[in-house]
Design an enzyme around this catalytic site. Structure first.
Site, PDB file in Angstrom:
ATOM      1  CE  LYS A  82      -3.963  -2.404   0.705  1.00  0.00           C
ATOM      2  NZ  LYS A  82      -3.652  -3.730   0.897  1.00  0.00           N
ATOM      3  CE  LYS A  97      -6.906   0.957  -0.896  1.00  0.00           C
ATOM      4  NZ  LYS A  97      -6.249   0.733  -2.264  1.00  0.00           N
ATOM      5  NE  ARG A 102      -1.542  -6.714  -9.876  1.00  0.00           N
ATOM      6  CZ  ARG A 102      -1.677  -7.572  -8.854  1.00  0.00           C
ATOM      7  NH1 ARG A 102      -1.250  -8.782  -9.087  1.00  0.00           N
ATOM      8  NH2 ARG A 102      -2.131  -7.339  -7.706  1.00  0.00           N
ATOM      9  NE  ARG A 152      -6.737  -6.841 -10.740  1.00  0.00           N
ATOM     10  CZ  ARG A 152      -5.925  -6.436  -9.725  1.00  0.00           C
ATOM     11  NH1 ARG A 152      -5.374  -7.303  -8.935  1.00  0.00           N
ATOM     12  NH2 ARG A 152      -5.560  -5.323  -9.712  1.00  0.00           N
ATOM     13  NE  ARG A 186     -14.668  -6.357  -1.813  1.00  0.00           N
ATOM     14  CZ  ARG A 186     -14.530  -7.084  -0.995  1.00  0.00           C
ATOM     15  NH1 ARG A 186     -13.834  -7.498  -0.214  1.00  0.00           N
ATOM     16  NH2 ARG A 186     -15.805  -8.014  -0.896  1.00  0.00           N
ATOM     17  CG  ASP A 198      -3.104  -3.712  -8.134  1.00  0.00           C
ATOM     18  OD1 ASP A 198      -2.755  -4.304  -8.775  1.00  0.00           O
ATOM     19  OD2 ASP A 198      -3.502  -3.876  -6.987  1.00  0.00           O
ATOM     20  CD  GLU A 225      -3.466  -2.556  -2.885  1.00  0.00           C
ATOM     21  OE1 GLU A 225      -2.752  -3.556  -3.038  1.00  0.00           O
ATOM     22  OE2 GLU A 225      -4.304  -2.491  -2.495  1.00  0.00           O
ATOM     23  CG  ASN A 252       0.056  -5.531  -5.582  1.00  0.00           C
ATOM     24  OD1 ASN A 252      -0.322  -6.178  -4.663  1.00  0.00           O
ATOM     25  ND2 ASN A 252      -0.433  -4.916  -6.403  1.00  0.00           N
TER      26      ASN A 252
END
Length: 316
Positions: A126, A161, A211, A226, A234, A274, A282, A284
């Site tokens: 994050k 979040k 992604r 997504r 989400r 993301d 984000e 990852n």
């Protein structure tokens, strides 16, 4: 090469979509040999080296019994493998943190670990976006109830979040009416004990949470959007999102080409950005996924791109 995967239990893999499995399959196809262990198998003792109880594997090609154990070894030093791939899924909890220290000790003993353990610790998924403010939307990181309420008053439609969530867990949307904002703040920050990230809601989520994969410092040309389903906010696949592969947009390329070399130089061989609309939400680094979905929908061989990058890294 003999490759050790530090991962979740192999028996839990859903191989039709699992990225670690796709890496294993491509490595075996090229003649490399495979081994696996879990975090709980790592051990260090004074006078010795970081070791693990490992299983040497062969993939069978069967959809159900997809691997067989060639040998189950006693403790094997991690530096006896050509490469160690850290593929333990989030959350980044205390045990994950401790494992990065053991893996860093293994590096001092000569092991080659990907992603680099220190880089895993230095880039919480994050908070890593804070380094790239030019690519993110309005965001605040705080424990303060008052600061969150002020952020909501300014932006009217927000996402809250936890910093240690995964797969969309613990994510809340609060609209202009502020419904349940106080209760949500209490749930996430525990009376000021926990830090929370709050971001302006991005309507582009309706088109998907993309992604974008950075492999060996180079963006893959396709991403997986997504898309939230059934009224969900989400897009995470774990939360029921639908994955649709797409070519990168001009903005995606701009973001990816700016961030990729910075993170690669720090030892992050594989990164998953993301992106919602034109904003990174984000970064990852623990166990990025979506290899198989992109490959299946576009034909672009993401696992091959990854193994190319790994083989190149081993020669450097």
């Amino acid at each position: 090469m003999h490759i050790l995967f530090v991962a979740d239990p192999l028996e839990s893999f859903k191989i039709y979509k699992d990225t670690t499995f796709s890496m294993m399959r491509e490595l075996q196809r090229r003649g490399h040999t495979l081994a696996a262990c879990e975090l709980q198998d790592l051990v260090w003792q004074r006078g010795g080296k970081v070791s693990a109880a490992v299983r040497n594997l062969r993939l069978t090609g069967d959809a159900k019994d997809w691997f067989e154990v060639v040998t189950a070894e006693g403790l094997q030093p991690l530096n006896s493998f050509d490469a160690v791939l850290m593929r333990k899924d989030p959350p980044f909890d205390s045990e994950f943190f401790y494992a990065t220290h053991l893996l860093e000790q293994a590096e001092r003993e000569g092991a080659r670990v990907f992603n680099k353990p220190r880089a895993l610790r230095d880039h919480p998924e994050k908070l890593a976006i804070l380094e790239f403010p030019e690519f993110i939307g309005p965001t605040i990181v705080t424990r303060s109830d008052a600061a969150i309420r002020a952020f909501h008053a300014e932006h009217r439609d927000i996402i809250l979040k936890p910093l240690d969530g995964m797969g969309g867990m613990g994510i809340f949307r609060v609209r202009e009416d502020g419904m349940n904002l106080g209760s949500i703040i209490e749930t996430l920050n525990l009376g000021g004990a926990n830090t929370v990230m709050v971001q302006k809601f991005l309507p582009a989520i309706a088109e998907g949470d993309k992604r974008i994969l950075l492999i060996g410092g180079v963006p893959a040309p396709y991403c997986l959007a997504r898309i939230p389903q059934g009224g969900e906010v989400r897009g995470n696949l774990a939360a029921g999102g639908k994955g649709v592969a797409r070519e990168l947009t001009a903005r995606d390329w701009e973001i990816a080409r700016a961030i990729a070399p910075v993170l690669h130089q720090r030892g992050l061989l594989l990164v998953g950005l993301d992106v919602i609309g034109e904003n990174v939400t984000e970064i990852n680094v623990t166990s990025p996924t979506c290899f198989q979905e992109i490959h299946d929908q576009t034909g672009f061989d993401v696992p091959a791109m990854f193994v190319d990058a790994l083989e190149a890294a081993m020669k450097s």
